[in-house]
Design a protein around this motif. Structure first.
Motif, PDB file in Angstrom:
ATOM      1  N   ASP A  24     -37.670   2.644  35.857  1.00 36.14           N
ATOM      2  CA  ASP A  24     -38.739   3.530  36.320  1.00 36.14           C
ATOM      3  C   ASP A  24     -40.023   2.709  36.362  1.00 36.14           C
ATOM      4  O   ASP A  24     -40.652   2.482  35.334  1.00 36.14           O
ATOM      5  CB  ASP A  24     -38.885   4.717  35.368  1.00 36.14           C
ATOM      6  N   THR A  25     -40.403   2.243  37.552  1.00 31.42           N
ATOM      7  CA  THR A  25     -41.556   1.349  37.650  1.00 31.42           C
ATOM      8  C   THR A  25     -42.844   2.019  37.190  1.00 31.42           C
ATOM      9  O   THR A  25     -43.746   1.355  36.676  1.00 31.42           O
ATOM     10  CB  THR A  25     -41.726   0.846  39.097  1.00 31.42           C
ATOM     11  N   GLY A  26     -42.921   3.349  37.334  1.00 34.80           N
ATOM     12  CA  GLY A  26     -44.115   4.048  36.877  1.00 34.80           C
ATOM     13  C   GLY A  26     -44.308   3.917  35.386  1.00 34.80           C
ATOM     14  O   GLY A  26     -45.433   3.734  34.907  1.00 34.80           O
ATOM     15  N   GLN A  27     -43.216   3.977  34.628  1.00 39.79           N
ATOM     16  CA  GLN A  27     -43.291   3.822  33.185  1.00 39.79           C
ATOM     17  C   GLN A  27     -43.447   2.360  32.782  1.00 39.79           C
ATOM     18  O   GLN A  27     -44.167   2.036  31.842  1.00 39.79           O
ATOM     19  CB  GLN A  27     -42.036   4.410  32.523  1.00 39.79           C
ATOM     20  N   PHE A  29     -44.847  -0.080  34.497  1.00 43.47           N
ATOM     21  CA  PHE A  29     -46.128  -0.654  34.888  1.00 43.47           C
ATOM     22  C   PHE A  29     -47.319   0.127  34.364  1.00 43.47           C
ATOM     23  O   PHE A  29     -48.451  -0.349  34.427  1.00 43.47           O
ATOM     24  CB  PHE A  29     -46.214  -0.768  36.411  1.00 43.47           C
ATOM     25  N   GLY A  30     -47.101   1.348  33.868  1.00 40.95           N
ATOM     26  CA  GLY A  30     -48.195   2.133  33.323  1.00 40.95           C
ATOM     27  C   GLY A  30     -48.928   2.937  34.389  1.00 40.95           C
ATOM     28  O   GLY A  30     -48.771   2.705  35.587  1.00 40.95           O
ATOM     29  N   THR A  31     -49.754   3.874  33.924  1.00 41.04           N
ATOM     30  CA  THR A  31     -50.545   4.697  34.837  1.00 41.04           C
ATOM     31  C   THR A  31     -51.493   3.828  35.646  1.00 41.04           C
ATOM     32  O   THR A  31     -52.254   3.036  35.081  1.00 41.04           O
ATOM     33  CB  THR A  31     -51.359   5.743  34.051  1.00 41.04           C
ATOM     34  N   HIS A  32     -51.447   3.987  36.964  1.00 41.65           N
ATOM     35  CA  HIS A  32     -52.273   3.173  37.875  1.00 41.65           C
ATOM     36  C   HIS A  32     -52.076   1.673  37.612  1.00 41.65           C
ATOM     37  O   HIS A  32     -53.015   0.876  37.706  1.00 41.65           O
ATOM     38  CB  HIS A  32     -53.749   3.529  37.741  1.00 41.65           C
ATOM     39  N   ASP A  33     -50.839   1.290  37.262  1.00 35.70           N
ATOM     40  CA  ASP A  33     -50.482  -0.114  36.999  1.00 35.70           C
ATOM     41  C   ASP A  33     -51.307  -0.730  35.862  1.00 35.70           C
ATOM     42  O   ASP A  33     -51.561  -1.943  35.838  1.00 35.70           O
ATOM     43  CB  ASP A  33     -50.649  -0.960  38.262  1.00 35.70           C
ATOM     44  N   SER A  34     -51.698   0.087  34.888  1.00 38.70           N
ATOM     45  CA  SER A  34     -52.555  -0.407  33.805  1.00 38.70           C
ATOM     46  C   SER A  34     -51.859  -1.466  32.957  1.00 38.70           C
ATOM     47  O   SER A  34     -52.502  -2.413  32.472  1.00 38.70           O
ATOM     48  CB  SER A  34     -53.004   0.756  32.918  1.00 38.70           C
ATOM     49  N   PHE A  35     -50.538  -1.341  32.765  1.00 40.33           N
ATOM     50  CA  PHE A  35     -49.818  -2.333  31.963  1.00 40.33           C
ATOM     51  C   PHE A  35     -49.767  -3.681  32.695  1.00 40.33           C
ATOM     52  O   PHE A  35     -49.889  -4.744  32.074  1.00 40.33           O
ATOM     53  CB  PHE A  35     -48.397  -1.854  31.653  1.00 40.33           C
ATOM     54  N   LEU A  36     -49.579  -3.617  34.013  1.00 41.30           N
ATOM     55  CA  LEU A  36     -49.579  -4.867  34.789  1.00 41.30           C
ATOM     56  C   LEU A  36     -50.916  -5.584  34.674  1.00 41.30           C
ATOM     57  O   LEU A  36     -50.979  -6.815  34.560  1.00 41.30           O
ATOM     58  CB  LEU A  36     -49.272  -4.582  36.261  1.00 41.30           C
ATOM     59  N   ARG A  37     -52.003  -4.810  34.713  1.00 40.65           N
ATOM     60  CA  ARG A  37     -53.335  -5.415  34.612  1.00 40.65           C
ATOM     61  C   ARG A  37     -53.522  -6.091  33.248  1.00 40.65           C
ATOM     62  O   ARG A  37     -54.138  -7.150  33.140  1.00 40.65           O
ATOM     63  CB  ARG A  37     -54.414  -4.355  34.824  1.00 40.65           C
ATOM     64  N   LYS A  38     -52.985  -5.477  32.199  1.00 42.74           N
ATOM     65  CA  LYS A  38     -53.080  -6.069  30.863  1.00 42.74           C
ATOM     66  C   LYS A  38     -52.313  -7.392  30.807  1.00 42.74           C
ATOM     67  O   LYS A  38     -52.778  -8.373  30.215  1.00 42.74           O
ATOM     68  CB  LYS A  38     -52.520  -5.106  29.805  1.00 42.74           C
ATOM     69  N   GLY A  66     -41.402 -12.376  30.694  1.00 41.20           N
ATOM     70  CA  GLY A  66     -40.747 -11.957  29.461  1.00 41.20           C
ATOM     71  C   GLY A  66     -41.279 -10.624  28.960  1.00 41.20           C
ATOM     72  O   GLY A  66     -40.530  -9.792  28.432  1.00 41.20           O
ATOM     73  N   VAL A  67     -42.583 -10.400  29.132  1.00 44.47           N
ATOM     74  CA  VAL A  67     -43.185  -9.129  28.727  1.00 44.47           C
ATOM     75  C   VAL A  67     -42.636  -7.989  29.585  1.00 44.47           C
ATOM     76  O   VAL A  67     -42.315  -6.908  29.084  1.00 44.47           O
ATOM     77  CB  VAL A  67     -44.723  -9.198  28.830  1.00 44.47           C
ATOM     78  N   VAL A  68     -42.520  -8.230  30.888  1.00 42.78           N
ATOM     79  CA  VAL A  68     -41.968  -7.205  31.779  1.00 42.78           C
ATOM     80  C   VAL A  68     -40.534  -6.867  31.368  1.00 42.78           C
ATOM     81  O   VAL A  68     -40.143  -5.693  31.307  1.00 42.78           O
ATOM     82  CB  VAL A  68     -42.006  -7.674  33.247  1.00 42.78           C
ATOM     83  N   GLU A  69     -39.762  -7.900  31.067  1.00 35.17           N
ATOM     84  CA  GLU A  69     -38.374  -7.673  30.663  1.00 35.17           C
ATOM     85  C   GLU A  69     -38.316  -6.890  29.351  1.00 35.17           C
ATOM     86  O   GLU A  69     -37.486  -5.993  29.172  1.00 35.17           O
ATOM     87  CB  GLU A  69     -37.642  -9.005  30.523  1.00 35.17           C
ATOM     88  N   ASP A  70     -39.209  -7.222  28.414  1.00 31.55           N
ATOM     89  CA  ASP A  70     -39.274  -6.471  27.159  1.00 31.55           C
ATOM     90  C   ASP A  70     -39.632  -5.010  27.407  1.00 31.55           C
ATOM     91  O   ASP A  70     -39.077  -4.103  26.774  1.00 31.55           O
ATOM     92  CB  ASP A  70     -40.322  -7.090  26.221  1.00 31.55           C
ATOM     93  N   ALA A  71     -40.568  -4.782  28.327  1.00 30.84           N
ATOM     94  CA  ALA A  71     -40.992  -3.409  28.634  1.00 30.84           C
ATOM     95  C   ALA A  71     -39.827  -2.585  29.172  1.00 30.84           C
ATOM     96  O   ALA A  71     -39.632  -1.425  28.784  1.00 30.84           O
ATOM     97  CB  ALA A  71     -42.144  -3.431  29.643  1.00 30.84           C
ATOM     98  N   VAL A  72     -39.043  -3.172  30.069  1.00 30.67           N
ATOM     99  CA  VAL A  72     -37.879  -2.481  30.616  1.00 30.67           C
ATOM    100  C   VAL A  72     -36.873  -2.206  29.505  1.00 30.67           C
ATOM    101  O   VAL A  72     -36.303  -1.109  29.406  1.00 30.67           O
ATOM    102  CB  VAL A  72     -37.234  -3.311  31.743  1.00 30.67           C
TER     103      VAL A  72
END
Length: 332
Positions: A24-27, A29-38, A66-72
């Protein structure tokens, strides 16, 4: 996830991550891609989502991926992903680690009255819980928001429900932080209750208010000011002393010697928030020096990275620590 790694002439990695259909890319990446920005800010990379593919570009693209993979992995494991969790995952990656291999978030300490599992959320918290399980006396020392008291209460409830102890005793020194007890309305118990409120709050959330009050009436649970502990010996009890930085040396010695057979003790405190009058030494600091080599006593230090409250709390603690280290000595 599928990785395709390229390196351009500027020695920048370009990593293409193919996201699975279940992600679920929304989860992630965060609201308004906030996690991606971090993630971009932390590693100085660029993240671009193209349909089911995430392109990571930069010298530290590997860490960011690696962070993205951990998030998933966190989401697929059934855990929640919020600002605090993603910042902790980033912190681990910056230290060369990974959330997946850290061992956090797996061990359930207890359940709240609503059935929510209580888990250690950081490596520091995991070590703290393990110390409580394996030692008769544990000191949990760290800043606000690191879960020192909450996890200790959760462990106490767990031990009580498993019938490893017969009662729970929660104590706190009634030290005034800019206010006077005498100016508060009511009798003595009503005056000290505000100082005990954080202990009640943790207890009610974990056990439920009605259940906790019933056990309190039966004296299976006690929530008392530290002064009420003098002269007692507590057998078969899980005893927690909260805000121990505000004890004197004499009070700390008095408290620790209340321990009886079959009892467990957890002492929590934040040495950066000592409210004792000038000239009074903190019993917590003194106890660490005196007891550091005593067997079966563990000292666990939690840090800024272990803060699990609002992410601003971590930033506030960091700002104060930097001020104490750099600016405060100049003003003395």
């Amino acid at each position: 996830m599928v990785y395709n790694i390229f390196v351009d002439n500027d020695v920048r990695e370009i990593i293409r991550i193919t996201l699975s259909d279940t992600a679920d890319t929304g989860q992630v990446f965060g609201t308004h891609d906030s996690f991606l920005r971090k993630i971009e800010k932390a590693f100085g990379v660029e993240l671009v989502l193209r349909r089911d593919e995430l392109v990571v570009t930069g010298k530290r693209a590997g860490q960011a991926a690696g962070v993205v993979e951990d998030a998933v992995w966190i989401l697929e494991s059934g855990e929640a992903l919020d600002d605090q969790k993603i910042e902790y995952v980033i912190h681990l990656a910056e230290e060369g680690g990974s959330y997946r291999t850290s061992g956090t978030g797996k061990d359930v300490v207890a359940f709240t009255s609503r059935g929510r599992p209580i888990k250690a959320k950081t490596i520091g918290q995991t070590a703290y819980v393990e110390a409580i399980r394996n030692h008769d006396i544990v000191f949990g020392i760290g800043p606000a928001g690191t879960g020192k008291t909450y996890l200790a209460v959760a462990m106490a409830v767990s031990e009580f429900k498993a019938r490893h102890v017969e009662k729970i005793v929660l104590a706190r020194p009634a030290v005034e932080a800019g206010e006077r007890l005498g100016f508060l309305p009511g009798d003595l118990q009503e005056k000290v209750d505000p100082y005990l409120r954080p202990l009640y709050d943790a207890l009610y959330e974990i056990m439920g208010r009605d259940a906790a009050l019933r056990l309190k009436e039966k004296e299976a649970i006690e929530v008392v000011p530290l002064a009420y502990m003098r002269g007692r010996t507590l057998d078969g009890a899980f005893i927690i002393l909260d805000e121990a930085q505000n004890t004197t040396r004499e009070q700390m010695k008095m408290f620790l010697t209340r321990m009886g057979f079959g009892s467990r003790v957890v002492v929590t405190g934040d040495v950066t928030q000592i409210d004792l009058p000038d000239g009074k030494a903190s019993g917590l600091l003194h106890a660490e020096r005196v007891l550091k080599d005593v067997s079966d006593i563990a000292f666990c230090h939690l840090h800024e990275a272990d803060v699990v409250r609002h992410t601003l709390v971590k930033k506030i603690i960091g700002a104060y620590e930097r001020w104490e280290k750099n600016d405060a000595p100049k003003k003395r």
